[in-house]
Structures are given as structure tokens and as C-alpha cells.
Design a protein around this motif. Structure first.
Motif, short mmCIF file in Angstrom:
data_model
loop_
_atom_site.label_atom_id
_atom_site.label_comp_id
_atom_site.label_asym_id
_atom_site.label_seq_id
_atom_site.Cartn_x
_atom_site.Cartn_y
_atom_site.Cartn_z
N GLY A 33 33.85 47.25 34.53
CA GLY A 33 34.24 45.94 34.02
C GLY A 33 34.80 46.06 32.62
N ALA A 34 35.59 45.08 32.25
CA ALA A 34 36.21 45.08 30.92
C ALA A 34 35.16 44.90 29.83
N THR A 35 35.55 45.22 28.62
CA THR A 35 34.66 45.04 27.47
C THR A 35 34.22 43.58 27.35
N GLY A 36 32.92 43.38 27.16
CA GLY A 36 32.40 42.04 26.96
C GLY A 36 32.09 41.27 28.23
N THR A 37 32.10 41.94 29.38
CA THR A 37 31.85 41.23 30.64
C THR A 37 30.42 41.39 31.14
N ARG A 331 40.38 42.27 33.34
CA ARG A 331 41.44 41.41 32.83
C ARG A 331 42.80 42.00 33.18
N ALA A 332 43.79 41.14 33.28
CA ALA A 332 45.13 41.60 33.67
C ALA A 332 46.16 40.96 32.75
N PHE A 333 46.21 41.45 31.51
CA PHE A 333 47.13 40.90 30.53
C PHE A 333 48.49 41.62 30.55
N THR A 334 48.51 42.84 31.04
CA THR A 334 49.74 43.63 31.05
C THR A 334 50.02 44.11 32.47
N ALA A 335 51.22 44.66 32.66
CA ALA A 335 51.57 45.21 33.97
C ALA A 335 50.63 46.34 34.35
N ARG A 336 50.26 47.15 33.37
CA ARG A 336 49.32 48.25 33.64
C ARG A 336 47.95 47.71 34.04
N ASP A 355 39.64 36.79 48.37
CA ASP A 355 40.61 37.78 47.89
C ASP A 355 39.90 38.62 46.81
N THR A 356 39.73 39.90 47.08
CA THR A 356 38.95 40.74 46.17
C THR A 356 39.56 40.80 44.78
N ALA A 357 40.88 40.97 44.70
CA ALA A 357 41.53 41.06 43.39
C ALA A 357 41.33 39.78 42.59
N GLN A 358 41.44 38.64 43.26
CA GLN A 358 41.24 37.36 42.57
C GLN A 358 39.79 37.21 42.14
N ALA A 359 38.87 37.64 42.99
CA ALA A 359 37.44 37.53 42.67
C ALA A 359 37.09 38.37 41.45
N ILE A 360 37.69 39.56 41.33
CA ILE A 360 37.40 40.42 40.19
C ILE A 360 37.88 39.78 38.89
N ARG A 361 38.98 39.04 38.97
CA ARG A 361 39.47 38.33 37.78
C ARG A 361 38.50 37.22 37.34
#
Length: 366
Positions: A33-37, A331-336, A355-361
Motif C-alpha cells: 500500500g502507498a505511504t500513509g494508508t 494511488r494513481a497520480f501518474t501514468a507510472r 473491479d479490483t483496480a477500482q477497489a484498490i484505489r
């Protein structure tokens, strides 16, 4: 004795308790997970639950925020009401303040008990990784270790290794006839790298008395597993030293522990934070070794959880060995970022309910 531990809340409103059967805790795992999650909170909950179930734990404290496990909280704490509300929301019905048996360790010997091993136990492969040696330089180091083994020379600390390399350099012509080329320039490079390692504090890792693994696998008088915390905040300034130590620890456990088959609960569970450091720049033989140990150490009753920001930080062959997953938000702030998020979603089985990708967001924090 309970046969499962609480992990978190799931389902509608996160109100359904999610639990892990102890007999599956040695199936290894990933906390991502991203920082702070909320990865640190997950670490704390899992460590407390495992300890309460009588399972010793080893974890690296990269940010210095795990030491609170040794001291119980109190109702006077300003966030007490928020804690109780959150515990009730996620189905953590038996949440209470408690302290746990904790031992602090530190490779530098400043914030905990010193950890030592010998140069011989570390071996040429790991030391080559630690020193970032080339293939030719690693070959010379292997020759030095072979000479020490054949001559019965002890390799306890860095001074022993440095003295051995001096002797190898002085007798390089004779050794080259038997083992292959011993280049003076390679000897010089290794000696310089050892000097840098000394300056980084690596000298504290090597010597005697060496660590007894049994000291990390203790259970207290109340039947609670000891939580071993490695002070790693200062180690982050020497990431190769941090990664090499963790790989060595994993290898030692694999070599020394007896086979136990499929136990009702693990003998030990390890949490490796900043797990990407184990693999960054690692040669293929090193990654193959980690994959092999991870695959086989389950039968020794040891579970390994890698903690990192993105599942893509873990090589595919090793990721495939991780049967338990705790996925925090990405998080998905950039293309990478978006590419990594989709890759993370693809590592999970398809679920027609969402949708797994949406759920992770959108997954909640903590």
C-alpha cells in the motif's frame, strides 16, 4: 488456544471481521500500500495477535514507530474514543489495551541488543552483495573463503577477512595456478569496500558471540510469543547492510531449524519492511536463493511477510509464493502509478463482485 487471528474489517462498511487461520500463517504474505494508508497499523495488529496466540514475531522498525507494542495504552489517551469507535466498526470486539513481551535489537548496538554473526556464517555470496562486488571480485572472494576453509582459518570479523585478503594477495601467483586468476586490483577493490563498510558501522555486525536464533523464538510465562523489533531507522542509511542482514537471517533459519511439516501455528513469523531493498540490484543467484528459501522454509514452521508499497516491488517468482495478502490503497497520480496499480490488481484472482483496480484505489485507510 484460538486457531485464528484478527486481521481487519471487510465487507459492507468494513463491519465484517477478517481473520487468518494460524495454520496458514506460514504460507507467507504480502502487505502492500502507498505511504500513509495504514501498513504500520496492520503490522502492529498482526504482531499483537500472533504474540497473543503464542507465536514469536520478528519485525524491522524502519520508522521507529513500533516500540509502543511494549507499553499498554490507556483510556486517558486523546484518541481513545476514536480507537474504540474504529474497533467496534470493524468487528474487533475484544480490543483492549495491553503490553506485549518485546525485545529490541540493533545491528549498531545503540537502540537494542547487538546482533552479531561471523564472516564465515555470512558467506561469500552475501558479503559480495553487501560490498557490491563485480563477478571477478566475487570470484577472488570465493577463493579467499576456500583457502580459509582448507587451512582451517577462522573468519570471525572483518579484521580476519582483511588479513586473509592480504595473505591471498601476497600469494596470488601460487593461488592462481590452482584456483584461477587472483588479481591484485580485485584484492584492492575488496579491501576498499571493506573499509567503506567499516565506516558505515558494518564492523558491529561481525564477531562473536554470534546470534542464537533460539533467542528470537521465545515464549513468555503467559504463553505469549516474544516480539523481536529490529531498530532499522539508522540502517536505512546503509540499505545494502539492512537487506543483506535480512537475507542472512532468513537463510540461517532455513539451515538451522528442523522440519516440522504443517504445524497448527507457525514457530516464527517475520515481517520485512521496505522489502524492495532486498531485491534492488540483487543478482539473479541472490534472488533465486531467496525464492528457494521462501518456498522451502514453510516446512520449518516459518512465515515471511514482505511489506512494501507496491506488489510490483517483489519478483514474480517470489510473489507467487505469498499466499496471504493485505492490500492497502494505492494511488494513481501518474501514468507510472496507474500502470503499477493495474499490475497490482492483476496479481489477484478475478472477482465478479467488484473491479479490483477500482477497489484498490478506494480502500479505506488503516
Amino acid at each position: 488456544m484460538k486457531d485464528r487471528i484478527f486481521v481487519g474489517g471487510g465487507g459492507e462498511g468494513y463491519a465484517v471481521p477478517q481473520e487468518l487461520l494460524l495454520k496458514y500463517a506460514n504460507r507467507h504474505g504480502l502487505i502492500a500500500g502507498a505511504t500513509g494508508t495504514g501498513k504500520t497499523v496492520t503490522l502492529q495488529i498482526l504482531a499483537e495477535e500472533l504474540s497473543a496466540a503464542g507465536v514469536p514475531v520478528f519485525m524491522s522498525d524502519v520508522k521507529g514507530d513500533l516500540s509502543g507494542l511494549a507499553v499498554a495504552g490507556s483510556e486517558g489517551f486523546k484518541l481513545h474514543d476514536a480507537f474504540m469507535e474504529r474497533a467496534a466498526k470493524i468487528g474487533f470486539d475484544d480490543y483492549t489495551y495491553d503490553s506485549f513481551p518485546v525485545t529490541f535489537w540493533d545491528l549498531f548496538g545503540k537502540s537494542g541488543h547487538p546482533i552479531r554473526t561471523t564472516v564465515a556464517e555470512m558467506g561469500p555470496l552475501l558479503i559480495s552483495r553487501l560490498l557490491e562486488l563485480s563477478e571477478a571480485q566475487e570470484g577472488v572472494l570465493n577463493i579467499a573463503f576456500r583457502v580459509a576453509d582448507e587451512q582451517g582459518l577462522p573468519l570471525l570479523d572483518l579484521k580476519d577477512l582483511q588479513s586473509l585478503l592480504v595473505w591471498v594477495g601476497q600469494n596470488g601467483k601460487d593461488l592462481s595456478l590452482r584456483y584461477g586468476n587472483v588479481s591484485p586490483s580485485s584484492i584492492g577493490t575488496i579491501q576498499r569496500r571493506l573499509l567503506v563498510l567499516e565506516n558505515q558501522g558494518g564492523v558491529n555486525l561481525f564477531g562473536e558471540p554470534a546470534l542464537e536464533l533460539a533467542d528470537m523464538m521465545m515464549v513468555d510465562a503467559d504463553g505469549r510469543g516474544r516480539i523481536n523489533i529490529l531498530a532499522s531507522d539508522a540502517l536505512m542509511a546503509a540499505p545494502k547492510l539492512y537487506a543483506t542482514f535480512l537475507i542472512w537471517l532468513l537463510s540461517e533459519l532455513f539451515e538451522e531449524l528442523p522440519e516440522v511439516g504443517d504445524p497448527d501455528k507457525p514457530k516464527l513469523v517475520l515481517f520485512f519492511d521496505e522489502a524492495h531493498l532486498l531485491f534492488d540490484g540483487a543478482p539473479k543467484p541472490m534472488i533465486d536463493k531467496i525464492e528457494q528459501v521462501a518456498r522451502l522454509i514453510r516446512s520449518k514452521g516459518v512465515g515471511v511477510f514482505f511489506v512494501t508499497q507496491n506488489p510490483g516491488d517483489i519478483p514474480e517468482d517470489i510473489l507467487g509464493q505469498l499466499g496471504n495478502r493485505v492490500q492497502h490503497a494505492l494511488r494513481a497520480f501518474t501514468a507510472r502509478d496507474r500502470k503499477q496499480l493495474l499490475h497490482a490488481a492483476e496479481t489477484y484472482r478475478d472477482n465478479p463482485r467488484f473491479d479490483t483496480a477500482q477497489a484498490i484505489r478506494e480502500v479505506g485507510v488503516g
